[in-house]
Design a protein around this motif. Structure first.
Motif, PDB file in Angstrom:
ATOM      1  N   SER A   1       2.346   1.722  -3.440  1.00  0.00           N
ATOM      2  CA  SER A   1       1.300   2.170  -4.368  1.00  0.00           C
ATOM      3  C   SER A   1       0.958   3.635  -4.109  1.00  0.00           C
ATOM      4  O   SER A   1       0.771   4.420  -5.045  1.00  0.00           O
ATOM      5  N   PHE A   2       0.917   4.028  -2.836  1.00  0.00           N
ATOM      6  CA  PHE A   2       0.630   5.431  -2.473  1.00  0.00           C
ATOM      7  C   PHE A   2       1.703   6.367  -3.047  1.00  0.00           C
ATOM      8  O   PHE A   2       1.404   7.371  -3.660  1.00  0.00           O
ATOM      9  N   ILE A   3       2.964   5.975  -2.824  1.00  0.00           N
ATOM     10  CA  ILE A   3       4.091   6.803  -3.287  1.00  0.00           C
ATOM     11  C   ILE A   3       4.087   6.909  -4.821  1.00  0.00           C
ATOM     12  O   ILE A   3       4.268   7.993  -5.378  1.00  0.00           O
ATOM     13  N   GLU A   4       3.845   5.786  -5.486  1.00  0.00           N
ATOM     14  CA  GLU A   4       3.857   5.792  -6.958  1.00  0.00           C
ATOM     15  C   GLU A   4       2.679   6.571  -7.537  1.00  0.00           C
ATOM     16  O   GLU A   4       2.845   7.402  -8.433  1.00  0.00           O
ATOM     17  N   ASP A   5       1.485   6.322  -6.988  1.00  0.00           N
ATOM     18  CA  ASP A   5       0.288   6.952  -7.560  1.00  0.00           C
ATOM     19  C   ASP A   5       0.255   8.458  -7.332  1.00  0.00           C
ATOM     20  O   ASP A   5      -0.292   9.197  -8.146  1.00  0.00           O
TER      21      ASP A   5
ATOM     22  N   ASN B   1       0.834  -1.210   0.000  1.00  0.00           N
ATOM     23  CA  ASN B   1       0.000   0.000   0.000  1.00  0.00           C
ATOM     24  C   ASN B   1       0.864   1.253   0.000  1.00  0.00           C
ATOM     25  O   ASN B   1       0.541   2.248  -0.649  1.00  0.00           O
ATOM     26  N   ILE B   2       1.946   1.202   0.776  1.00  0.00           N
ATOM     27  CA  ILE B   2       2.849   2.363   0.861  1.00  0.00           C
ATOM     28  C   ILE B   2       3.466   2.650  -0.516  1.00  0.00           C
ATOM     29  O   ILE B   2       3.478   3.786  -0.982  1.00  0.00           O
TER      30      ILE B   2
END
Lengths: 224, 90
Positions: free
Chosen positions: B83-87, B80-81
């Motif tokens: 994905s958060f950073i990438e998105d 999740n972390i």
């Protein structure tokens, strides 16, 4: 100001609008706390602090609107008689500019030297913008500097989108950031030129709320 | 050419190695499996102990690393972390 003015629909709209935006900004800040505690990632740090500054900016914007309703726009920059107006104006200009700067820095910090103190320069530039706006009593300086900063940040987001492997996930955020910056600019203009939005005010307010709630949704989707 | 791992990925790899080893591993095999230089490995281990992601228990040559609750939480939330950073392009 008569007490009846506080119960006017326009004033109530401002209260609800400010409340939703302050709350959603603070929720974004709170919801990313654990993620930051686990990673100590600078991108997450400046992203979440950006929304803390947005919350403070919306609060000070509300105070200025309240004082405007109370005294009229001409008194907002009247230093000697309206200390609260001045403090709120400085707070709004400072925090709203820092919020955009931090969002910009959250996306670019890896490009800079990690050990350098770039954040100090961000605060220095922001302090100069505050001084310019207050000394010239010209909201255009604020509008222009925030617009330039927003456009550069949007350019970076767009560039990330073009180079992203997962375009679908980033597309949503590109749209959200675009809406956020466009409507933040409208919010800033409206503070200095209250008649600017005219009949579109409610529509602009609704889309601004939509942009912040969309970011909040994207955040809770990943943080739970 | 292999892609360079970033800081969060290295931390994930170290924690995952400990977890995959029944949450108990000595320093030498952990260093070998982490694929880091001794200097960088020591830096990461020190950081993970200070931030209470792992704990070192035992004496002299019988020291083992264990994951703490915070370490398990990191492993659980890592995807999740990332994905958060990438998105959000952070």
């Amino acid at each position: 100001m008569s007490p009846q003015q506080f119960f006017m629909p326009e004033f109530q709209v401002e209260i609800i609008y400010s409340f939703i935006l302050i709350l959603s900004s603070l929720m974004i800040y709170a919801k990313t706390k654990e993620m930051y505690n686990l990673t100590a990632d600078k991108g997450i740090k400046y992203f979440r602090e950006s929304f803390l500054f947005f919350a403070i900016a919306f609060f000070s914007r509300f105070v200025i609107m309240f004082l405007f309703t109370l005294f009229g726009i001409s008194k907002i920059f009247d230093f000697s008689s309206r200390i609260i107006s001045l403090a709120s104006s400085i707070l709004f200009i400072y925090t709203s500019t820092i919020a955009i700067f931090y969002l910009f820095y959250s996306m670019t910090w890896k490009k800079w030297d990690e050990n350098s103190k770039k954040v100090i320069y961000i605060h220095l530039i922001t302090a100069i913008i505050v001084l310019l706006v207050i000394l010239t009593r010209n909201g255009f300086v604020l509008f222009a500097s925030q617009l330039i900063l927003s456009l550069i940040t949007l350019g970076i987001v767009f560039n990330r989108y073009l180079n992203s492997k997962n375009k679908k996930a980033m597309r949503g955020n590109l749209i959200i950031y675009t809406l956020l910056f466009i409507f933040w600019t409208f919010n800033t203009i409206q503070l200095f030129v209250p008649a600017f939005l005219g009949t579109f005010k409610i529509l602009v307010y609704l889309i601004s709320i939509g942009a912040f709630l969309a970011i909040f949704y994207e955040v809770i989707k990943r943080t739970g | 050419m292999e892609r360079k791992r970033d800081r969060l990925e290295i931390i994930y790899d170290i924690l995952k190695t400990i977890n995959n080893n029944q949450n108990k591993i000595k320093s030498t095999p952990l260093l070998r499996k982490s694929n880091l230089s001794t200097k960088r490995f020591s830096g990461y281990v020190q950081e993970l102990i200070e931030k209470e992601f792992i704990k070192e228990v035992g004496i002299k040559n019988e020291k083992h690393f264990y994951l703490t609750d915070k370490g398990f939480a990191y492993l659980e939330k890592y995807k999740n972390i990332v994905s958060f950073i990438e998105d959000f392009g952070l």
